[in-house]
Write a protein that holds these residues in place. Structure first.
Motif, mmCIF file in Angstrom:
data_model
loop_
_atom_site.group_PDB
_atom_site.id
_atom_site.type_symbol
_atom_site.label_atom_id
_atom_site.label_comp_id
_atom_site.label_asym_id
_atom_site.label_seq_id
_atom_site.Cartn_x
_atom_site.Cartn_y
_atom_site.Cartn_z
ATOM 1 N N ALA A 39 54.111 56.336 -16.531
ATOM 2 C CA ALA A 39 52.961 55.519 -16.149
ATOM 3 C C ALA A 39 52.089 55.364 -17.386
ATOM 4 O O ALA A 39 51.260 56.221 -17.687
ATOM 5 C CB ALA A 39 52.183 56.173 -15.010
ATOM 6 N N THR A 40 52.284 54.287 -18.110
ATOM 7 C CA THR A 40 51.607 54.123 -19.394
ATOM 8 C C THR A 40 50.101 53.988 -19.237
ATOM 9 O O THR A 40 49.338 54.362 -20.124
ATOM 10 C CB THR A 40 52.148 52.874 -20.123
ATOM 11 O OG1 THR A 40 52.035 51.740 -19.253
ATOM 12 C CG2 THR A 40 53.607 53.076 -20.495
ATOM 13 N N GLY A 41 49.660 53.450 -18.093
ATOM 14 C CA GLY A 41 48.230 53.257 -17.913
ATOM 15 C C GLY A 41 47.473 54.541 -17.668
ATOM 16 O O GLY A 41 46.244 54.566 -17.718
ATOM 17 N N LYS A 42 48.185 55.638 -17.383
ATOM 18 C CA LYS A 42 47.527 56.905 -17.046
ATOM 19 C C LYS A 42 48.014 58.063 -17.903
ATOM 20 O O LYS A 42 47.614 59.200 -17.718
ATOM 21 C CB LYS A 42 47.776 57.211 -15.562
ATOM 22 C CG LYS A 42 46.932 58.316 -14.977
ATOM 23 C CD LYS A 42 45.453 57.973 -14.945
ATOM 24 C CE LYS A 42 44.646 59.062 -14.253
ATOM 25 N NZ LYS A 42 43.217 58.757 -14.229
ATOM 26 N N ASP A 43 48.896 57.791 -18.867
ATOM 27 C CA ASP A 43 49.447 58.835 -19.725
ATOM 28 C C ASP A 43 50.124 59.921 -18.901
ATOM 29 O O ASP A 43 49.961 61.123 -19.167
ATOM 30 C CB ASP A 43 48.360 59.464 -20.610
ATOM 31 C CG ASP A 43 47.853 58.495 -21.669
ATOM 32 O OD1 ASP A 43 48.679 57.721 -22.184
ATOM 33 O OD2 ASP A 43 46.656 58.512 -21.974
ATOM 34 N N ARG A 44 50.874 59.506 -17.885
ATOM 35 C CA ARG A 44 51.621 60.453 -17.060
ATOM 36 C C ARG A 44 53.113 60.166 -17.149
ATOM 37 O O ARG A 44 53.525 59.010 -17.252
ATOM 38 C CB ARG A 44 51.184 60.368 -15.596
ATOM 39 C CG ARG A 44 49.991 61.245 -15.261
ATOM 40 C CD ARG A 44 49.588 61.105 -13.815
ATOM 41 N NE ARG A 44 48.564 62.083 -13.453
ATOM 42 C CZ ARG A 44 47.780 61.997 -12.394
ATOM 43 N NH1 ARG A 44 47.908 60.971 -11.559
ATOM 44 N NH2 ARG A 44 46.874 62.924 -12.140
ATOM 45 N N MET A 45 53.896 61.230 -17.089
ATOM 46 C CA MET A 45 55.343 61.099 -17.082
ATOM 47 C C MET A 45 55.926 62.053 -16.050
ATOM 48 O O MET A 45 55.477 63.204 -15.936
ATOM 49 C CB MET A 45 55.934 61.407 -18.460
ATOM 50 C CG MET A 45 57.461 61.386 -18.501
ATOM 51 S SD MET A 45 58.136 61.786 -20.142
ATOM 52 C CE MET A 45 57.785 60.266 -21.011
ATOM 53 N N LEU A 72 56.914 56.674 -10.784
ATOM 54 C CA LEU A 72 55.462 56.710 -10.838
ATOM 55 C C LEU A 72 54.926 55.285 -10.710
ATOM 56 O O LEU A 72 55.516 54.336 -11.242
ATOM 57 C CB LEU A 72 54.986 57.290 -12.163
ATOM 58 C CG LEU A 72 55.064 58.810 -12.353
ATOM 59 C CD1 LEU A 72 54.796 59.146 -13.823
ATOM 60 C CD2 LEU A 72 54.066 59.529 -11.462
ATOM 61 N N SER A 73 53.794 55.137 -10.033
ATOM 62 C CA SER A 73 53.143 53.834 -9.993
ATOM 63 C C SER A 73 52.548 53.538 -11.368
ATOM 64 O O SER A 73 52.238 54.461 -12.126
ATOM 65 C CB SER A 73 52.050 53.814 -8.924
ATOM 66 O OG SER A 73 51.061 54.787 -9.194
ATOM 67 N N PRO A 74 52.396 52.267 -11.739
ATOM 68 C CA PRO A 74 51.860 51.937 -13.065
ATOM 69 C C PRO A 74 50.501 52.569 -13.361
ATOM 70 O O PRO A 74 50.217 52.907 -14.509
ATOM 71 C CB PRO A 74 51.760 50.408 -13.023
ATOM 72 C CG PRO A 74 52.843 49.996 -12.079
ATOM 73 C CD PRO A 74 52.848 51.061 -11.016
ATOM 74 N N ASP A 75 49.665 52.751 -12.330
ATOM 75 C CA ASP A 75 48.350 53.359 -12.572
ATOM 76 C C ASP A 75 48.396 54.881 -12.577
ATOM 77 O O ASP A 75 47.372 55.546 -12.763
ATOM 78 C CB ASP A 75 47.327 52.868 -11.543
ATOM 79 C CG ASP A 75 47.670 53.279 -10.105
ATOM 80 O OD1 ASP A 75 48.664 54.019 -9.900
ATOM 81 O OD2 ASP A 75 46.956 52.851 -9.192
#
Length: 232
Positions: free
Chosen positions: A16-22, A60-63
């Protein structure tokens, strides 16, 4: 920098690039969600850990708020609000449809599940499930993707059927199937992917790849005085 968290090959990864999560799913069924922002103690940290069935998929959702998981068994679809504390929430209606391949739209407001059936939902309202007339997926189907259109309020859903065809639905009216696509060489369709340019790409047997340039197809249809949005 993630090598310290990957002692063995992983089975699935979602970013999820918009939230810095993987999210990283290991072969032993351990699913970990990482905060990729730099920490004082290192490059990132694990924020959530779950156990999921074998051969599961994680998205993961984009956000970065939602985590959807499911496995080929078709009876364990779950949705997790990573901003909350409840953990994975079972989705009985999705499980009854034996859907297990999740995909979010670009705004994270819609979530589609495909597999033996195809269903559409809003993560915020998981009980309000919509069921398009899903393609013939007796063999399990091969996934789905959301397709943005020129109208920001309209999104299409492309779902691959086990019959080797791709079915297009409009998400505002999920009961309306308005087009069917087939690769010239035929054969079972693998995973679907959509490019920003509007090209719909699929994997085919024997290592082949086919693409449909949807904007160009749409232009030809309009030249005939027809419209996918308002078929005549």
């Amino acid at each position: 920098p993630l090598e310290q968290w990957l002692p063995e090959p992983c089975q699935d990864v979602s970013l999820a690039t918009g939230k810095d999560r993987m999210a990283i799913l290991r072969r032993d069924g351990t699913l970990c969600v990482y905060d990729l922002r730099p920490q004082r103690t290192g490059p990132g940290k694990i924020t959530h850990t779950f156990r999921v069935p074998p051969l599961s998929r994680c998205v993961l959702s984009p956000d970065g708020r939602w985590l959807a998981t499911g496995s080929p068994a078709g009876n364990d679809a779950a949705l997790t609000d990573l901003n909350g504390t409840a953990g994975p929430v079972p989705l009985p209606s999705v499980r009854r449809a034996r859907a297990w391949l999740p995909v979010f739209n670009s705004t994270s407001r819609q979530l589609a599940w495909s597999g033996y059936g195809t269903v559409l939902m809003e993560p915020e309202k998981p009980e309000e499930l919509q069921t398009p007339p899903h393609p013939p997926n007796e063999s399990g189907g091969c996934g789905a993707v959301f397709i943005p259109t020129r109208d920001a309020n309209i999104t299409w859903l492309a779902a691959a059927g086990a019959d080797g065809e791709v079915y297009l639905f409009e998400t505002r009216h999920p009961g309306r199937h308005f087009a069917t696509l087939r690769a010239p060489s035929g054969g079972r369709i693998g995973e679907l992917s959509i490019a920003r340019s509007g090209r719909l790409v699929c994997a085919l047997p024997r290592g082949e790849v086919h693409q449909w340039t949807l904007p160009e197809m749409r232009r030809h249809i309009e030249e005939l005085g027809l419209s996918w949005e308002s078929p005549q």
